[in-house]
Design a protein around this motif. Structure first.
Motif, PDB file in Angstrom:
ATOM      1  N   LEU A 125       0.705  -1.159   0.000  1.00  0.00           N
ATOM      2  CA  LEU A 125      -0.125  -0.113  -0.039  1.00  0.00           C
ATOM      3  C   LEU A 125       0.734   1.275   0.172  1.00  0.00           C
ATOM      4  O   LEU A 125       0.497   2.172  -0.601  1.00  0.00           O
ATOM      5  N   TYR A 126       1.851   1.277   0.712  1.00  0.00           N
ATOM      6  CA  TYR A 126       2.824   2.284   0.625  1.00  0.00           C
ATOM      7  C   TYR A 126       3.454   2.708  -0.654  1.00  0.00           C
ATOM      8  O   TYR A 126       3.763   3.597  -0.954  1.00  0.00           O
ATOM      9  N   LYS A 127       3.773   1.541  -1.185  1.00  0.00           N
ATOM     10  CA  LYS A 127       4.557   1.665  -2.684  1.00  0.00           C
ATOM     11  C   LYS A 127       3.474   2.414  -3.528  1.00  0.00           C
ATOM     12  O   LYS A 127       3.668   3.111  -4.275  1.00  0.00           O
ATOM     13  N   LEU A 128       2.237   1.541  -3.440  1.00  0.00           N
ATOM     14  CA  LEU A 128       0.942   2.156  -4.489  1.00  0.00           C
ATOM     15  C   LEU A 128       0.928   3.643  -4.128  1.00  0.00           C
ATOM     16  O   LEU A 128       0.569   4.564  -5.157  1.00  0.00           O
ATOM     17  N   SER A 129       0.988   3.939  -2.950  1.00  0.00           N
ATOM     18  CA  SER A 129       0.566   5.295  -2.276  1.00  0.00           C
ATOM     19  C   SER A 129       1.423   6.192  -3.005  1.00  0.00           C
ATOM     20  O   SER A 129       1.445   7.199  -3.841  1.00  0.00           O
ATOM     21  N   ASN A 130       2.874   5.824  -3.128  1.00  0.00           N
ATOM     22  CA  ASN A 130       4.124   6.739  -3.437  1.00  0.00           C
ATOM     23  C   ASN A 130       3.900   6.724  -5.037  1.00  0.00           C
ATOM     24  O   ASN A 130       4.259   7.848  -5.715  1.00  0.00           O
ATOM     25  N   LEU A 131       3.488   5.873  -5.671  1.00  0.00           N
ATOM     26  CA  LEU A 131       3.529   5.700  -7.058  1.00  0.00           C
ATOM     27  C   LEU A 131       2.189   6.624  -7.549  1.00  0.00           C
ATOM     28  O   LEU A 131       2.380   7.240  -8.548  1.00  0.00           O
ATOM     29  N   CYS A 132       1.199   6.536  -6.931  1.00  0.00           N
ATOM     30  CA  CYS A 132       0.007   7.499  -7.197  1.00  0.00           C
ATOM     31  C   CYS A 132       0.229   8.861  -7.169  1.00  0.00           C
ATOM     32  O   CYS A 132       0.035   9.818  -7.787  1.00  0.00           O
ATOM     33  N   HIS A 133       1.039   9.065  -5.964  1.00  0.00           N
ATOM     34  CA  HIS A 133       1.655  10.606  -5.766  1.00  0.00           C
ATOM     35  C   HIS A 133       2.446  11.178  -6.950  1.00  0.00           C
ATOM     36  O   HIS A 133       2.272  12.348  -7.516  1.00  0.00           O
ATOM     37  N   ARG A 134       3.115  10.297  -7.527  1.00  0.00           N
ATOM     38  CA  ARG A 134       3.946  10.741  -8.703  1.00  0.00           C
ATOM     39  C   ARG A 134       3.133  10.744  -9.847  1.00  0.00           C
ATOM     40  O   ARG A 134       3.814  11.481 -10.753  1.00  0.00           O
ATOM     41  N   LEU A 135       1.941  10.264 -10.088  1.00  0.00           N
ATOM     42  CA  LEU A 135       1.130  10.412 -11.107  1.00  0.00           C
ATOM     43  C   LEU A 135       0.726  12.041 -11.298  1.00  0.00           C
ATOM     44  O   LEU A 135       0.619  12.342 -12.544  1.00  0.00           O
ATOM     45  N   SER A 136       0.466  12.510 -10.134  1.00  0.00           N
ATOM     46  CA  SER A 136       0.142  13.893 -10.112  1.00  0.00           C
ATOM     47  C   SER A 136       1.304  14.957  -9.615  1.00  0.00           C
ATOM     48  O   SER A 136       1.101  16.264  -9.791  1.00  0.00           O
ATOM     49  N   ASP A 137       2.249  14.589  -9.132  1.00  0.00           N
ATOM     50  CA  ASP A 137       3.266  15.545  -8.707  1.00  0.00           C
ATOM     51  C   ASP A 137       4.294  15.540  -9.861  1.00  0.00           C
ATOM     52  O   ASP A 137       5.384  14.847  -9.811  1.00  0.00           O
ATOM     53  N   ARG A 138       4.218  16.498 -10.675  1.00  0.00           N
ATOM     54  CA  ARG A 138       5.279  16.637 -11.769  1.00  0.00           C
ATOM     55  C   ARG A 138       6.030  17.653 -11.698  1.00  0.00           C
ATOM     56  O   ARG A 138       6.588  18.079 -12.625  1.00  0.00           O
ATOM     57  N   SER A 139       6.611  18.072 -10.420  1.00  0.00           N
ATOM     58  CA  SER A 139       7.329  19.262 -10.385  1.00  0.00           C
ATOM     59  C   SER A 139       8.545  19.062 -10.978  1.00  0.00           C
ATOM     60  O   SER A 139       9.170  20.009 -11.232  1.00  0.00           O
ATOM     61  N   GLN A 140       9.254  17.821 -10.836  1.00  0.00           N
ATOM     62  CA  GLN A 140      10.530  17.562 -11.372  1.00  0.00           C
ATOM     63  C   GLN A 140      10.576  17.043 -12.888  1.00  0.00           C
ATOM     64  O   GLN A 140      11.685  17.232 -13.395  1.00  0.00           O
ATOM     65  N   GLU A 141       9.319  16.380 -13.145  1.00  0.00           N
ATOM     66  CA  GLU A 141       9.490  15.796 -14.491  1.00  0.00           C
ATOM     67  C   GLU A 141       8.439  16.294 -15.415  1.00  0.00           C
ATOM     68  O   GLU A 141       7.098  16.821 -14.945  1.00  0.00           O
ATOM     69  N   SER A 142       8.500  16.219 -16.559  1.00  0.00           N
ATOM     70  CA  SER A 142       7.382  16.380 -17.596  1.00  0.00           C
ATOM     71  C   SER A 142       7.344  15.522 -18.780  1.00  0.00           C
ATOM     72  O   SER A 142       6.742  15.898 -19.583  1.00  0.00           O
ATOM     73  N   TYR A 143       7.701  14.430 -18.704  1.00  0.00           N
ATOM     74  CA  TYR A 143       7.678  13.417 -19.510  1.00  0.00           C
ATOM     75  C   TYR A 143       6.403  12.556 -19.454  1.00  0.00           C
ATOM     76  O   TYR A 143       6.090  11.998 -18.230  1.00  0.00           O
ATOM     77  N   GLU A 144       5.663  12.541 -20.526  1.00  0.00           N
ATOM     78  CA  GLU A 144       4.401  11.713 -20.426  1.00  0.00           C
ATOM     79  C   GLU A 144       4.822  10.375 -20.528  1.00  0.00           C
ATOM     80  O   GLU A 144       3.869   9.603 -19.698  1.00  0.00           O
ATOM     81  N   SER A 145       5.738   9.753 -20.746  1.00  0.00           N
ATOM     82  CA  SER A 145       6.046   8.399 -20.741  1.00  0.00           C
ATOM     83  C   SER A 145       6.286   7.867 -19.460  1.00  0.00           C
ATOM     84  O   SER A 145       5.851   6.775 -18.886  1.00  0.00           O
ATOM     85  N   LEU A 146       6.943   8.705 -18.592  1.00  0.00           N
ATOM     86  CA  LEU A 146       6.859   8.443 -16.994  1.00  0.00           C
ATOM     87  C   LEU A 146       5.697   8.260 -16.412  1.00  0.00           C
ATOM     88  O   LEU A 146       5.555   7.045 -15.621  1.00  0.00           O
ATOM     89  N   ASP A 147       4.360   8.930 -16.756  1.00  0.00           N
ATOM     90  CA  ASP A 147       3.177   8.714 -16.381  1.00  0.00           C
ATOM     91  C   ASP A 147       2.700   7.111 -16.981  1.00  0.00           C
ATOM     92  O   ASP A 147       2.211   6.576 -15.923  1.00  0.00           O
ATOM     93  N   GLU A 148       3.117   7.029 -17.872  1.00  0.00           N
ATOM     94  CA  GLU A 148       2.843   5.381 -18.464  1.00  0.00           C
ATOM     95  C   GLU A 148       3.388   4.371 -17.744  1.00  0.00           C
ATOM     96  O   GLU A 148       2.980   3.462 -17.181  1.00  0.00           O
ATOM     97  N   GLU A 149       4.601   4.749 -17.370  1.00  0.00           N
ATOM     98  CA  GLU A 149       5.266   3.782 -16.576  1.00  0.00           C
ATOM     99  C   GLU A 149       5.064   3.479 -15.336  1.00  0.00           C
ATOM    100  O   GLU A 149       5.036   2.426 -14.742  1.00  0.00           O
ATOM    101  N   VAL A 150       4.648   4.673 -14.577  1.00  0.00           N
ATOM    102  CA  VAL A 150       4.019   4.499 -13.222  1.00  0.00           C
ATOM    103  C   VAL A 150       2.818   3.886 -13.069  1.00  0.00           C
ATOM    104  O   VAL A 150       2.558   2.968 -12.374  1.00  0.00           O
ATOM    105  N   THR A 151       1.912   4.296 -14.235  1.00  0.00           N
ATOM    106  CA  THR A 151       0.686   3.483 -14.276  1.00  0.00           C
ATOM    107  C   THR A 151       0.962   1.969 -14.306  1.00  0.00           C
ATOM    108  O   THR A 151       0.214   1.163 -13.832  1.00  0.00           O
TER     109      THR A 151
END
Length: 105
Positions: free
Chosen positions: A56-82
């Motif tokens: 659950l903590y791992k999933l929580s961190n991944l979900c946070h990465r889906l919306s916190d894009r302050s450091q990245e702007s690559y769309e492919s990263l979103d697909e990778e996280v999903t």
């Protein structure tokens, strides 16, 4: 609403749905923030359920990465996280089945 935020919400709802199909009303997971997971963990005896809590903590961190894009702007990263989220959810489901084998609806 941005697509990234919508993806985060959809992923969170899916995770909550998986967990809550195994739990009764008084011990349902209400969110996937660290606080919500910690509060839920105390209800299910965290010493015996570390795998679920860690997932659950791992999933929580991944979900946070889906919306916190302050450091990245690559769309492919979103697909990778999903994709990572989608791969972890079956592990979570299996751990829940082992914990509550008769609770699956």
């Amino acid at each position: 609403m941005s697509k990234k935020f919508a993806n985060k919400i959809m992923a969170e709802r899916k995770i909550l749905s998986v967990v809550n199909e195994f739990t009764k009303h008084d011990i349902q997971l209400t969110g996937i923030t660290a606080y919500a997971i910690s509060a839920w963990a105390t209800k299910i005896n965290p010493n015996q359920n570390l795998e679920i809590i860690e997932l659950l903590y791992k999933l929580s961190n991944l979900c946070h990465r889906l919306s916190d894009r302050s450091q990245e702007s690559y769309e492919s990263l979103d697909e990778e996280v999903t994709e990572k989220i989608e791969k972890i959810i079956p592990e979570l489901r299996q751990a829940l089945v082992l914990l509550w084998p008769n609770s699956h609806q």
